[in-house]
Scaffold this motif. Sequence first.
Motif, PDB file in Angstrom:
ATOM      1  N   ASP A  27      -8.787 -33.685 -46.531  1.00 45.15           N
ATOM      2  CA  ASP A  27      -8.253 -34.947 -45.898  1.00 45.15           C
ATOM      3  C   ASP A  27      -7.352 -35.549 -46.664  1.00 45.15           C
ATOM      4  OD1 ASP A  27     -10.179 -34.775 -43.720  1.00 45.15           O
ATOM      5  OD2 ASP A  27     -11.752 -35.910 -44.752  1.00 45.15           O
ATOM      6  N   MET A  28      -7.385 -35.686 -48.027  1.00 47.40           N
ATOM      7  CA  MET A  28      -6.439 -36.104 -48.968  1.00 47.40           C
ATOM      8  C   MET A  28      -4.930 -35.289 -48.828  1.00 47.40           C
ATOM      9  SD  MET A  28      -7.439 -38.868 -50.259  1.00 47.40           S
ATOM     10  CE  MET A  28      -5.991 -38.952 -51.185  1.00 47.40           C
ATOM     11  N   LYS A  29      -5.185 -34.174 -48.396  1.00 49.96           N
ATOM     12  CA  LYS A  29      -3.875 -33.127 -48.214  1.00 49.96           C
ATOM     13  C   LYS A  29      -3.189 -33.766 -46.988  1.00 49.96           C
ATOM     14  CE  LYS A  29      -4.954 -29.258 -50.896  1.00 49.96           C
ATOM     15  NZ  LYS A  29      -5.585 -27.949 -50.700  1.00 49.96           N
ATOM     16  N   VAL A  30      -4.018 -34.045 -45.978  1.00 54.70           N
ATOM     17  CA  VAL A  30      -3.482 -34.464 -44.619  1.00 54.70           C
ATOM     18  C   VAL A  30      -2.847 -35.906 -45.024  1.00 54.70           C
ATOM     19  CG1 VAL A  30      -3.940 -35.274 -42.405  1.00 54.70           C
ATOM     20  CG2 VAL A  30      -4.937 -33.217 -43.421  1.00 54.70           C
ATOM     21  N   ILE A  31      -3.603 -36.690 -45.508  1.00 50.88           N
ATOM     22  CA  ILE A  31      -3.286 -38.252 -45.885  1.00 50.88           C
ATOM     23  C   ILE A  31      -1.901 -38.074 -46.538  1.00 50.88           C
ATOM     24  CG2 ILE A  31      -3.872 -40.454 -46.862  1.00 50.88           C
ATOM     25  CD1 ILE A  31      -6.567 -39.938 -46.175  1.00 50.88           C
ATOM     26  N   ASN A  32      -1.863 -37.332 -47.604  1.00 53.79           N
ATOM     27  CA  ASN A  32      -0.568 -37.214 -48.183  1.00 53.79           C
ATOM     28  C   ASN A  32       0.711 -36.863 -47.446  1.00 53.79           C
ATOM     29  OD1 ASN A  32       0.994 -37.434 -50.685  1.00 53.79           O
ATOM     30  ND2 ASN A  32       0.899 -35.221 -50.894  1.00 53.79           N
ATOM     31  N   LEU A  33       0.516 -35.847 -46.658  1.00 48.54           N
ATOM     32  CA  LEU A  33       1.690 -35.388 -45.920  1.00 48.54           C
ATOM     33  C   LEU A  33       1.985 -36.414 -44.878  1.00 48.54           C
ATOM     34  CD1 LEU A  33       0.645 -31.577 -45.303  1.00 48.54           C
ATOM     35  CD2 LEU A  33       2.525 -32.668 -46.678  1.00 48.54           C
ATOM     36  N   LEU A  34       1.014 -37.070 -44.393  1.00 47.27           N
ATOM     37  CA  LEU A  34       1.195 -38.050 -43.201  1.00 47.27           C
ATOM     38  C   LEU A  34       1.939 -39.403 -43.819  1.00 47.27           C
ATOM     39  CD1 LEU A  34      -1.883 -37.989 -41.035  1.00 47.27           C
ATOM     40  CD2 LEU A  34       0.592 -37.173 -40.363  1.00 47.27           C
ATOM     41  N   ASP A  44       2.651 -28.504 -38.249  1.00 44.05           N
ATOM     42  CA  ASP A  44       3.651 -28.320 -39.524  1.00 44.05           C
ATOM     43  C   ASP A  44       2.567 -28.860 -40.661  1.00 44.05           C
ATOM     44  OD1 ASP A  44       5.851 -27.763 -38.316  1.00 44.05           O
ATOM     45  OD2 ASP A  44       6.587 -29.658 -38.055  1.00 44.05           O
ATOM     46  N   ILE A  45       1.676 -29.722 -40.453  1.00 42.03           N
ATOM     47  CA  ILE A  45       0.842 -30.314 -41.670  1.00 42.03           C
ATOM     48  C   ILE A  45      -0.195 -28.846 -41.683  1.00 42.03           C
ATOM     49  CG2 ILE A  45      -1.323 -31.541 -41.854  1.00 42.03           C
ATOM     50  CD1 ILE A  45       0.154 -33.907 -40.318  1.00 42.03           C
ATOM     51  N   ALA A  46      -0.773 -28.228 -40.849  1.00 45.07           N
ATOM     52  CA  ALA A  46      -1.401 -27.213 -40.983  1.00 45.07           C
ATOM     53  C   ALA A  46      -0.590 -26.013 -41.573  1.00 45.07           C
ATOM     54  CB  ALA A  46      -2.068 -26.653 -39.337  1.00 45.07           C
ATOM     55  N   SER A  47       0.524 -25.781 -41.279  1.00 45.79           N
ATOM     56  CA  SER A  47       1.091 -24.482 -42.063  1.00 45.79           C
ATOM     57  C   SER A  47       1.260 -24.892 -43.492  1.00 45.79           C
ATOM     58  CB  SER A  47       2.432 -24.507 -41.168  1.00 45.79           C
ATOM     59  OG  SER A  47       3.301 -23.808 -41.791  1.00 45.79           O
ATOM     60  N   GLU A  48       1.740 -26.308 -43.506  1.00 47.39           N
ATOM     61  CA  GLU A  48       1.803 -26.751 -45.126  1.00 47.39           C
ATOM     62  C   GLU A  48       0.505 -26.482 -46.076  1.00 47.39           C
ATOM     63  OE1 GLU A  48       4.224 -28.810 -47.970  1.00 47.39           O
ATOM     64  OE2 GLU A  48       4.847 -28.359 -45.865  1.00 47.39           O
ATOM     65  N   ILE A  49      -0.435 -26.753 -45.427  1.00 48.66           N
ATOM     66  CA  ILE A  49      -1.868 -26.752 -46.223  1.00 48.66           C
ATOM     67  C   ILE A  49      -2.850 -25.630 -45.872  1.00 48.66           C
ATOM     68  CG2 ILE A  49      -1.782 -29.429 -46.566  1.00 48.66           C
ATOM     69  CD1 ILE A  49      -4.056 -29.623 -44.325  1.00 48.66           C
ATOM     70  N   GLY A  50      -2.350 -24.924 -45.347  1.00 48.05           N
ATOM     71  CA  GLY A  50      -2.889 -23.436 -44.981  1.00 48.05           C
ATOM     72  C   GLY A  50      -4.294 -23.645 -44.042  1.00 48.05           C
ATOM     73  N   VAL A  51      -4.322 -24.303 -43.098  1.00 42.85           N
ATOM     74  CA  VAL A  51      -5.440 -24.278 -42.175  1.00 42.85           C
ATOM     75  C   VAL A  51      -5.161 -24.114 -40.672  1.00 42.85           C
ATOM     76  CG1 VAL A  51      -6.797 -25.665 -43.945  1.00 42.85           C
ATOM     77  CG2 VAL A  51      -5.326 -26.945 -42.062  1.00 42.85           C
ATOM     78  N   SER A  52      -5.828 -24.254 -39.702  1.00 40.74           N
ATOM     79  CA  SER A  52      -5.476 -24.390 -38.396  1.00 40.74           C
ATOM     80  C   SER A  52      -5.109 -25.826 -37.691  1.00 40.74           C
ATOM     81  CB  SER A  52      -6.689 -23.750 -37.525  1.00 40.74           C
ATOM     82  OG  SER A  52      -7.618 -24.789 -37.323  1.00 40.74           O
ATOM     83  N   GLU A  53      -4.056 -25.619 -36.759  1.00 44.76           N
ATOM     84  CA  GLU A  53      -3.693 -26.963 -36.094  1.00 44.76           C
ATOM     85  C   GLU A  53      -4.970 -27.645 -35.721  1.00 44.76           C
ATOM     86  OE1 GLU A  53      -3.284 -29.672 -32.748  1.00 44.76           O
ATOM     87  OE2 GLU A  53      -4.154 -27.519 -32.486  1.00 44.76           O
ATOM     88  N   GLY A  54      -5.950 -27.058 -35.224  1.00 44.84           N
ATOM     89  CA  GLY A  54      -7.288 -27.667 -34.385  1.00 44.84           C
ATOM     90  C   GLY A  54      -7.863 -28.330 -35.765  1.00 44.84           C
ATOM     91  N   THR A  55      -7.979 -27.775 -36.723  1.00 45.95           N
ATOM     92  CA  THR A  55      -8.726 -28.354 -37.931  1.00 45.95           C
ATOM     93  C   THR A  55      -7.992 -29.800 -38.399  1.00 45.95           C
ATOM     94  OG1 THR A  55      -9.345 -26.242 -38.850  1.00 45.95           O
ATOM     95  CG2 THR A  55      -9.287 -27.989 -40.453  1.00 45.95           C
ATOM     96  N   VAL A  56      -6.556 -29.762 -38.452  1.00 48.42           N
ATOM     97  CA  VAL A  56      -5.932 -30.999 -38.541  1.00 48.42           C
ATOM     98  C   VAL A  56      -6.131 -31.993 -37.727  1.00 48.42           C
ATOM     99  CG1 VAL A  56      -3.404 -32.095 -39.027  1.00 48.42           C
ATOM    100  CG2 VAL A  56      -4.044 -29.515 -40.138  1.00 48.42           C
ATOM    101  N   ARG A  57      -6.105 -31.564 -36.524  1.00 41.44           N
ATOM    102  CA  ARG A  57      -6.373 -32.300 -35.395  1.00 41.44           C
ATOM    103  C   ARG A  57      -7.576 -33.225 -35.520  1.00 41.44           C
ATOM    104  NH1 ARG A  57      -8.008 -30.232 -30.931  1.00 41.44           N
ATOM    105  NH2 ARG A  57      -6.442 -28.507 -31.237  1.00 41.44           N
TER     106      ARG A  57
END
Length: 168
Positions: A27-34, A44-57
């Motif tokens: 979550d912190m990685k997502v928050i940092n990018l946003l 793009d977030i998913a690619s950057e942190i190495g998870v799926s787009e669905g996980t980010v969503r």
Amino acid sequence: MENDEIQCWRKESCAGLLDTLPVDDLDMKVINLLSKNARMSNVDIASEIGVSEGTVRRRINEMAKKGIIEGFILLLDCKEAQKCVKVFVSLEVDDIHIQNVVEQIKSHDQIIAMYRTNSRFNVLCEAMFRSVIELQDFIDKYLMIDGITDSDVKMVIGSYKKCLWTGI
């Protein structure tokens, strides 16, 4: 990613605040990018942190449901804002009138923040006007509201540390 990389919209740093949030490292990685680019796509977030787009969503939606993420805002580079008039308006308001006064003043388009304080001046407004004439119109109309017993308007004439949001 370190918490000190996070940028809050109205503060240069909110790392201490982030330590109290019920989030994990992902979550912190997502928050940092946003926080760097709120328009960054989930892909793009998913690619950057190495998870799926669905996980980010799912993570973003879950943080929004919990109230951790309240929304996404536009931050302006306000070089032109230095031509504006920024003021802090302190108001002494009778307690029985405070709700009415706050409702009337906070609806004004130029009020960017309002705070309740623990001093004689129990309401503090932060505002930006396009001109001194517009400020005077505000003072003439709004500072005469029933329940306001005293006011103090402080005009910002320079800054030692600029507000990220207003540029002043």
